[in-house]
Design a protein around this motif. Structure first.
Motif, PDB file in Angstrom:
ATOM      1  N   PHE A 170       0.814  -1.220   0.000  1.00 35.44           N
ATOM      2  CA  PHE A 170       0.000   0.000   0.000  1.00 35.44           C
ATOM      3  C   PHE A 170       0.846   1.269   0.000  1.00 35.44           C
ATOM      4  O   PHE A 170       0.305   2.376   0.032  1.00 35.44           O
ATOM      5  CB  PHE A 170      -0.940  -0.005   1.213  1.00 35.44           C
ATOM      6  N   ALA A 171       2.177   1.113  -0.019  1.00 33.65           N
ATOM      7  CA  ALA A 171       3.049   2.288  -0.081  1.00 33.65           C
ATOM      8  C   ALA A 171       2.797   3.077  -1.357  1.00 33.65           C
ATOM      9  O   ALA A 171       2.860   4.314  -1.370  1.00 33.65           O
ATOM     10  CB  ALA A 171       4.515   1.859  -0.007  1.00 33.65           C
ATOM     11  N   GLY A 172       2.502   2.364  -2.456  1.00 32.37           N
ATOM     12  CA  GLY A 172       2.222   3.042  -3.726  1.00 32.37           C
ATOM     13  C   GLY A 172       0.978   3.908  -3.662  1.00 32.37           C
ATOM     14  O   GLY A 172       0.950   5.020  -4.203  1.00 32.37           O
ATOM     15  N   ILE A 173      -0.064   3.404  -3.000  1.00 31.83           N
ATOM     16  CA  ILE A 173      -1.300   4.183  -2.865  1.00 31.83           C
ATOM     17  C   ILE A 173      -1.062   5.403  -1.987  1.00 31.83           C
ATOM     18  O   ILE A 173      -1.547   6.506  -2.276  1.00 31.83           O
ATOM     19  CB  ILE A 173      -2.418   3.302  -2.266  1.00 31.83           C
ATOM     20  N   LEU A 174      -0.301   5.224  -0.901  1.00 31.35           N
ATOM     21  CA  LEU A 174       0.021   6.368  -0.037  1.00 31.35           C
ATOM     22  C   LEU A 174       0.771   7.436  -0.825  1.00 31.35           C
ATOM     23  O   LEU A 174       0.503   8.643  -0.666  1.00 31.35           O
ATOM     24  CB  LEU A 174       0.852   5.903   1.159  1.00 31.35           C
ATOM     25  N   ALA A 175       1.682   7.010  -1.693  1.00 28.83           N
ATOM     26  CA  ALA A 175       2.471   7.958  -2.485  1.00 28.83           C
ATOM     27  C   ALA A 175       1.601   8.757  -3.441  1.00 28.83           C
ATOM     28  O   ALA A 175       1.943   9.887  -3.813  1.00 28.83           O
ATOM     29  CB  ALA A 175       3.557   7.221  -3.255  1.00 28.83           C
ATOM     30  N   MET A 176       0.456   8.188  -3.858  1.00 26.29           N
ATOM     31  CA  MET A 176      -0.457   8.900  -4.753  1.00 26.29           C
ATOM     32  C   MET A 176      -1.058  10.123  -4.060  1.00 26.29           C
ATOM     33  O   MET A 176      -1.373  11.124  -4.696  1.00 26.29           O
ATOM     34  CB  MET A 176      -1.570   7.963  -5.225  1.00 26.29           C
ATOM     35  N   TYR A 177      -1.232  10.052  -2.737  1.00 30.81           N
ATOM     36  CA  TYR A 177      -1.829  11.150  -1.981  1.00 30.81           C
ATOM     37  C   TYR A 177      -0.769  12.002  -1.273  1.00 30.81           C
ATOM     38  O   TYR A 177      -0.900  13.215  -1.183  1.00 30.81           O
ATOM     39  CB  TYR A 177      -2.824  10.595  -0.947  1.00 30.81           C
ATOM     40  N   ILE A 178       0.271  11.320  -0.737  1.00 31.45           N
ATOM     41  CA  ILE A 178       1.370  12.029  -0.077  1.00 31.45           C
ATOM     42  C   ILE A 178       2.662  11.482  -0.657  1.00 31.45           C
ATOM     43  O   ILE A 178       3.117  10.411  -0.274  1.00 31.45           O
ATOM     44  CB  ILE A 178       1.350  11.817   1.455  1.00 31.45           C
ATOM     45  N   SER A 179       3.242  12.187  -1.586  1.00 30.28           N
ATOM     46  CA  SER A 179       4.372  11.655  -2.347  1.00 30.28           C
ATOM     47  C   SER A 179       5.564  11.307  -1.459  1.00 30.28           C
ATOM     48  O   SER A 179       6.321  10.378  -1.737  1.00 30.28           O
ATOM     49  CB  SER A 179       4.804  12.654  -3.426  1.00 30.28           C
ATOM     50  N   TRP A 180       5.744  12.068  -0.363  1.00 35.28           N
ATOM     51  CA  TRP A 180       6.888  11.813   0.507  1.00 35.28           C
ATOM     52  C   TRP A 180       6.544  10.860   1.650  1.00 35.28           C
ATOM     53  O   TRP A 180       7.413  10.500   2.456  1.00 35.28           O
ATOM     54  CB  TRP A 180       7.400  13.128   1.110  1.00 35.28           C
TER      55      TRP A 180
END
Length: 563
Positions: free
Chosen positions: A491-501
């Protein structure tokens, strides 16, 4: 041979690196590749490309009929939004997408084939989480089954299941079937990994087992890199063909049962002496050693050990006699004899409950478990998100695999791995700036290299922090708990979609915490490992926390004296 035969003596008598051991080790080690293929191929078979809403399939048949002179529309990834042309651009309505347009053909990824985007995007990551849940179950169950039914049986059975399930996944009619099969893939992937690792360790004598661990890590890294070849050369075909290709690599499992031999150690311990003798005779023939010579050498070594044991017994008797002469109280030597007898005859049987009953063991286990979760989360997080970095996704993934090679040879404590992960988190904020994008890729690769070193090290360090009869349980439980990090990593990829860092910051903070907590764990270098819980407690009190500095100084003094 009998049930008291020292297996290490057998292996040394056969020749540590003979043709037999080399072939068996290679056969079992190559089994690591299917594990890597099945677990990480999702990076390409589950690739999420750029996409947008297909306006021809929204709720309104023809959106142009809705648009008037004062209403305009905007096509977004997950919907089509209509605006009233005014100062505040008031939203009139949103029309959900019924279909999507992708930057790659629809059948290239199961994500695009089943439209696992927008409100269904988490399903793609969930399928990998299910595989990690399967791994947690497999890590605990398959190790017990390997002790009960044999290392070979579980390794070969798991390999056959991987072959069958891998091909079945390629014919999944829908996402539900696909996800369920991924769960079972995770279970049997650990069956190959755990049982195969034990089998490998028991092929080689004790003093050479560290080489087996290094070979295993190198083989895993090669398998991770080879996934790139499957993804690249089959990129113009359906993801199903990619899955068939990686699964067919396991075809040799069909004949593996007849060419893979069981662990001699397991056979002797379980009193299967005839089978053990057959394998020893085969190994002697392969290594050009006479079986009779092997037996003679075993007898010589056994006699030497008996002689040494006799000398030790005599020494104990002399000490008791000395105590009798010194102390007139008859009860003292008798008590000493009873104490010695109880110490040598009592066997400490331990199980997983002892980890939770002993405060010191539990405290250190909690630190270890957090380190395992952090390593798993960071390792798989960086691996699974590598294809989302700027640049060619195949090149990015290949580099994240290749940087694991130097990590095998670099000690974990030399590198400040958390620094690289924190910097990755910082540079991921940027979009468009070429220098910062390049920096993001560089620090991601460095972070992957160093977290690989940490992951490899903890496999060796963890068993050293448990007493002898609790080491296997401690390692298995730690490996199972580490899957919590693996479950979250997709789910790190999905988190990066909303908060890139966000992902990089999370990885970095957790690694900093682990680095600080590990200061409270004892140093194992240069010390005999504890056999019992009491020895472990004493060891922890002397060598953990701030006392490690004094221990390191004393160890250096010992080394200088030895030189």
């Amino acid at each position: 041979m009998d049930s008291n035969t020292d297996v290490d003596d057998v292996l040394k008598s056969l020749g540590t690196w003979g043709k037999y051991q080399t072939f068996q080790l290679a056969l079992s080690t190559i089994g690591i590749w299917p594990s890597a293929f099945q677990l990480l191929s999702i990076v390409f078979t589950g690739y999420r490309p750029d996409f947008e809403c297909d306006t021809d399939q929204i709720d309104s048949t023809n959106i142009t009929n809705i648009v008037t002179s004062n209403i305009s529309f905007e096509v977004r990834q997950c919907d089509v939004t209509l605006f009233r042309n005014s100062t505040n651009s008031t939203t009139v309505s949103k029309h959900a997408c019924k279909g999507y347009l992708y930057s790659i053909p629809k059948d290239r990824s199961f994500v695009t084939e089943w439209d696992l985007v927008c409100d269904r995007s988490a399903l793609a990551e969930f399928s990998q989480t299910l595989a990690m849940i399967g791994q947690a179950i497999g890590a605990t169950v398959c190790t017990s089954l390997a002790d009960r039914f044999g290392r070979k049986t579980i390794t070969v059975s798991s390999h056959l299941c991987i072959l069958t399930l891998g091909i079945a996944i390629a014919f999944s009619p829908n996402y539900t079937v696909f996800a369920i099969l991924r769960f079972f893939i995770g279970i049997f992937q650990q069956g190959i990994g755990m049982a195969g690792a034990i089998l490998n360790l028991e092929i080689i004598p004790m003093e050479n087992r560290y080489i087996v661990e290094i070979l295993g890590q190198l083989t895993w890294t090669t398998g991770v890199a080879l996934v790139t070849a499957f993804g690249y050369f089959l990129r113009d075909y359906s993801w199903r063909y990619t899955h068939i290709a990686i699964s067919l690599f396991s075809c040799y499992s069909i004949i593996q049962y007849w060419i893979q031999e069981e662990s001699i150690r397991w056979l002797i311990i379980n009193n299967k002496l005839k089978e053990a003798e057959r394998i020893v005779r085969k190994a002697a023939r392969w290594n050009n050693v006479k079986y009779d010579d092997v037996i003679k050498r075993l007898e010589i070594l056994k006699e030497k050990k008996k002689s040494l044991a006799t000398k030790e017994t005599l020494t104990e008797k002399e000490e008791i006699t000395r105590m009798i002469n010194i102390n007139a109280d008859d009860t003292m030597p008798q008590k000493a004899c009873l104490d010695m007898e109880s110490q040598t005859s009592d066997v400490e049987y331990l199980n997983v409950t002892h980890i939770f009953r002993e405060k010191i063991i539990l405290f250190n286990s909690l630190i270890l478990w957090f380190a395992w979760v952090t390593d798993s989360l960071t390792y798989y997080g960086l691996t699974l998100t590598s294809t989302s970095l700027a640049g060619d996704r195949f090149v990015n993934y290949l580099i994240t695999a290749l940087v694991e090679y130097p990590a095998v040879f670099i000690e974990f404590f030399i590198l400040n791995r958390y620094l690289f992960d924190c910097l990755h988190g910082f540079f991921s904020v940027t979009d468009g700036n070429s220098s910062l994008i390049t920096s993001s890729r560089v620090f991601t690769f460095l972070g992957k290299m160093t977290i690989t070193g940490a992951f490899s090290t903890i496999f060796l360090y963890t068993p050293e922090l448990y007493p002898t009869n609790l080491r296997n349980v401690g390692l298995g439980l730690s490996s199972a708990i580490s899957r919590l990090g693996g479950m979250v990593a997709p789910f790190a990829g999905i988190l990066a979609m909303y908060i890139s860092w966000g992902p990089g910051a999370a990885f970095g903070i957790m690694c900093v915490i682990v680095s600080l907590l590990c200061l409270y764990l004892p140093e194992t270098r240069g010390f005999e490992l504890p056999q019992t819980i009491e020895e472990l407690k004493q060891w922890y009190r002397q060598h953990s926390g701030k006392k490690r500095k004094d221990v390191a100084v004393n160890y250096r003094d010992k080394e200088s004296v030895a030189k």
